[in-house]
Design an enzyme around this catalytic site. Structure first.
Site, PDB file in Angstrom:
ATOM      1  N   HIS A   1       0.989  -0.977  -0.161  1.00  0.00           N
ATOM      2  CA  HIS A   1      -0.003  -0.090   0.073  1.00  0.00           C
ATOM      3  C   HIS A   1       0.915   1.289   0.006  1.00  0.00           C
ATOM      4  O   HIS A   1       0.334   2.446  -0.246  1.00  0.00           O
ATOM      5  CB  HIS A   1      -1.005  -0.054   1.236  1.00  0.00           C
TER       6      HIS A   1
ATOM      7  N   SER B   1      -0.184  -1.247  -6.251  1.00  0.00           N
ATOM      8  CA  SER B   1       0.212  -2.331  -7.162  1.00  0.00           C
ATOM      9  C   SER B   1       1.158  -1.821  -8.022  1.00  0.00           C
ATOM     10  O   SER B   1       0.994  -0.880  -8.782  1.00  0.00           O
ATOM     11  CB  SER B   1      -0.975  -3.082  -7.686  1.00  0.00           C
TER      12      SER B   1
ATOM     13  N   LYS C   1     -13.357  -8.163  -9.482  1.00  0.00           N
ATOM     14  CA  LYS C   1     -12.444  -8.781 -10.247  1.00  0.00           C
ATOM     15  C   LYS C   1     -12.062  -9.952  -9.362  1.00  0.00           C
ATOM     16  O   LYS C   1     -11.541 -11.182  -9.744  1.00  0.00           O
ATOM     17  CB  LYS C   1     -11.383  -8.046 -10.946  1.00  0.00           C
ATOM     18  N   ASP C   2     -11.542  -9.424  -8.165  1.00  0.00           N
ATOM     19  CA  ASP C   2     -10.815 -10.547  -7.173  1.00  0.00           C
ATOM     20  C   ASP C   2     -12.071 -11.874  -7.009  1.00  0.00           C
ATOM     21  O   ASP C   2     -11.846 -13.137  -7.064  1.00  0.00           O
ATOM     22  CB  ASP C   2     -10.611 -10.003  -6.014  1.00  0.00           C
TER      23      ASP C   2
ATOM     24  N   GLU D   1       6.742 -33.874  -1.418  1.00  0.00           N
ATOM     25  CA  GLU D   1       5.273 -33.386  -2.088  1.00  0.00           C
ATOM     26  C   GLU D   1       5.518 -32.498  -3.462  1.00  0.00           C
ATOM     27  O   GLU D   1       6.756 -32.013  -3.394  1.00  0.00           O
ATOM     28  CB  GLU D   1       4.568 -32.090  -1.378  1.00  0.00           C
TER      29      GLU D   1
END
Lengths: 238, 408
Positions: free
Chosen positions: B213, B217, B241-242, B285
């Site tokens: 922040h 972004s 959108k998320d 894994e």
């Protein structure tokens, strides 16, 4: 582009896993895996109760002499379509240890539905002592503990045969097409007509092997049906 | 930023004393977000969602799990058979772990492609690498808890790596184990730490978001926002959108959980741990396979360990290895080719990590490992100097408007 990227990544991740699984299965020798069309595979998969009941009979009459199935309780047999009275009757045929009683003594009593299936041996050492030093694995999870579980179990059960020219089979070992390395310590358990079915279905070696595999898949993954049912409702809900 | 902007008097009273609503308002409405973010910017929120799912399902699983070598495997089977919907909780936990890594790997590659690690976001990137390391430790210890064959032997192999450290190696391994082999004390401390570390991750995630922040972004063009015409508010534009990404994520996760719950696991882990019997191939894994390949590519144990940790350590100094002033690969034609080569290299390492360390696989692992380090240590610094980049647009809104006009 982004979606393609996600899918490619997921698919490659899964294929990497798939390949590592195959690599584990192939421990040398020629291994044949027979693919069968199981009623429990696919997203709408479900268990066949009649086949599981027959498979349970095969387990009791053929496998249970050496192999335990320790995570299964008698009450779980309700999944196979047995009612409460039948389960009580099946359980009552076994004796389990209970106690201590008021005098501090352990005692034997008939098994109840809440009891686990008793093991054929008291401990691993006794199991080995009775099986040429080999330990018969517990079968509760066997269908999930091997790559391609059900197909592998079925292939193993029908995979006994004569060793090809040049393969030396030591004493106490047997030749098997599906077993990694081809030499297995378990003698051929199923020859066909080993048990008598009350429903009149075939008792050839293939049928018996398929039924007991069906039963073992249920023992390993008893919640498969409800899982797939919820899955269809979750993923395809309009 | 005054509390007066809220009309509800209760909200105003609280916000005056504890400015949580101001914080929320800042995040949702005031926080400027570049208007050209594509779907590659969804993976941060998806990683956050994964962490929440892992913590919630993990807390529920811990209620029925017993951290003892004699009961761990059985308690997991009890969860699968007798605990109400225990199978569902466990399969969600197992598969979300894999999806968490898928999402985080995509998040990392997004950062690599669009140069999100460059000034002034170096610390944001470094905190991300810290989260990645913590995730790996958490996932490793979580895989040990069911106490299956791969749990036990994976733990044995990985903890033994520390014995490669000269002089103190053996003592460190004994210290990690709490004894002279992987045993009950090991399982107990792994359970304790596995419960602790997700909350450490959550803490670093908060720092990651604070750092995010500070400058906002990055974006697909990789140039700074130059004013209001370049940004939109986070809510509703990016919340919606998320949510699209979340829906897609949950759909794919559901497919895995309900139809292929064990596809990303190893069958051997349904065999109870047996210290007397080593599995034919010990594999970690899937999300560790690229690093496992690097470890095994080096014939020397210490060298392999150093290189494996080096593969992650190199990410910490990435902002200073790639000195090109242009962030986004869109304007770096040569870098873009090498980015995709690195992507293929990483997939190849993952594939090779799952193969037995013999024959052609060893050679290929060495080539892929060499390429990984070559990319970061040689190619990126050289590109910073020699690459001729394409001209950058003047602002974010310029090319956005240009494509809109072109589309019409």
């Amino acid at each position: 582009m982004m979606l393609k990227l996600i899918f490619t990544t997921i698919i490659s991740a899964i294929s990497v896993l798939g390949m590592s699984g195959t690599a584990t299965a192939a421990g040398g020798g020629d291994v044949t895996l027979l693919k069968k069309d199981w009623s429990f595979s696919g997203i709408f998969g479900h268990y066949d109760k009649a086949s599981m009941q027959r498979g349970f009979q095969v387990y009791l009459e053929v496998c249970a002499g050496c192999h335990s199935i320790e995570y299964m309780s008698f009450r779980n047999l309700a999944d196979l379509g047995y009612n409460e009275a039948e389960i009580k009757a099946i359980a009552a045929e076994y004796e389990v240890q209970d106690g201590p009683d008021e005098d501090g003594e352990m005692f034997m009593r008939p098994a109840r539905p809440a009891d686990r299936m008793p093991s054929p041996y008291r401990n691993d050492n006794e199991a080995r002592a009775n099986n040429n030093g080999a330990l018969p694995p517990d079968l509760s999870l066997i269908a999930k503990a091997r790559a391609h579980g059900p197909d592998y179990l079925y292939s193993l059960l029908v995979g006994y045969g004569d060793a090809p020219e040049g393969v030396d089979v030591p004493d106490g070992m047997y030749y098997n097409n599906a077993y990694s390395g081809n030499l297995i310590a378990m003698p051929q358990p199923i020859y066909g007509d080993d048990v008598e079915y009350s429903d009149g279905t075939s008792t050839n070696a293939e049928a018996l092997s398929a039924d007991v595999t069906h039963f073992l898949m249920w023992a390993a993954e008893p919640k498969l049906e409800v899982r797939k049912r919820i899955g269809v409702a979750t993923v395809f809900f309009p | 930023m005054s509390a007066a902007k809220f009309s509800n008097p209760v909200v105003r009273w609280i916000d005056h004393r504890l400015p949580v609503f101001t914080m929320l308002d800042h995040t949702a409405n005031e926080y400027p977000t570049p208007k050209n973010l594509n779907y590659m910017w969804n993976f941060g929120s998806l990683a956050g969602l994964s962490l929440v799912i892992m913590i919630v399902t993990g807390i529920v699983l811990a209620m029925s799990y017993t951290a003892h070598v004699d009961y761990a495997f059985e308690s997991v089977e009890r969860i699968m058979r007798d605990v109400n919907h225990g199978w569902l909780i466990r399969y969600i936990h197992m598969n979300t772990a894999s999806f968490f890594f898928i999402v985080v790997y995509l998040h990392i590659f997004r950062g690599l492609y669009y140069g999100s690690y460059k000034a002034p976001r170096e610390l944001l990137w470094i905190l991300g690498v810290v989260i990645f390391l913590l995730m790996m430790a958490t996932a490793f210890m979580g895989y040990v808890l069911p106490w299956g064959q791969m749990s036990f032997w994976g733990a044995t192999v990985i903890t033994n790596l520390f014995s490669a450290i000269p002089l103190v190696g053996e003592s460190i391994v004994t210290f990690l184990w709490g004894g002279f082999s992987v045993d009950n004390p090991t399982l107990n401390r792994f359970f304790s730490l596995h419960y602790l570390m997700p909350f450490l991750i959550a803490g670093v995630v908060i720092l990651h978001i604070v750092a995010l922040h500070r400058f906002g972004s990055n974006n697909p063009i990789g140039i700074d926002t130059k004013g209001k015409q370049d940004t939109i508010s986070f809510h509703p534009y990016y919340t919606i959108k998320d949510i699209v990404g979340v829906a897609m994520f949950l759909l794919l996760l559901s497919v895995a959980v309900f139809f292929f719950p064990n596809a990303m696991g190893h069958p051997d882990n349904y065999i109870p741990a047996n210290p007397m019997q080593t599995p034919a191939h010990i594999v970690p894994e899937w999300y560790f396979l690229p690093f496992y390949a690097i470890l095994r590519a080096v014939p020397d144990k210490l060298g392999g360990v150093l290189l494996m940790f080096g593969a992650i350590a190199i990410l910490f100094i990435l902002p200073w290895l790639d000195r090109s002033p242009v962030r986004s690969a869109r304007f770096r034609p040569v870098f873009r080719i090498f980015f995709w080569l690195l992507f293929i290299d990483a997939i190849a390492l993952g594939y090779l990590g799952g193969k037995p360390a013999e024959g052609i696989y060893v050679t290929l692992s060495r080539i892929a490992t060499a390429w990984y380090f070559l990319h970061f240590l040689v190619i990126l610094p050289m590109l910073s100097v020699f690459e001729s980049t394409k001209p950058l647009p003047k602002s974010i809104s310029e090319p956005v408007l240009a494509t809109t006009v072109a589309a019409e």
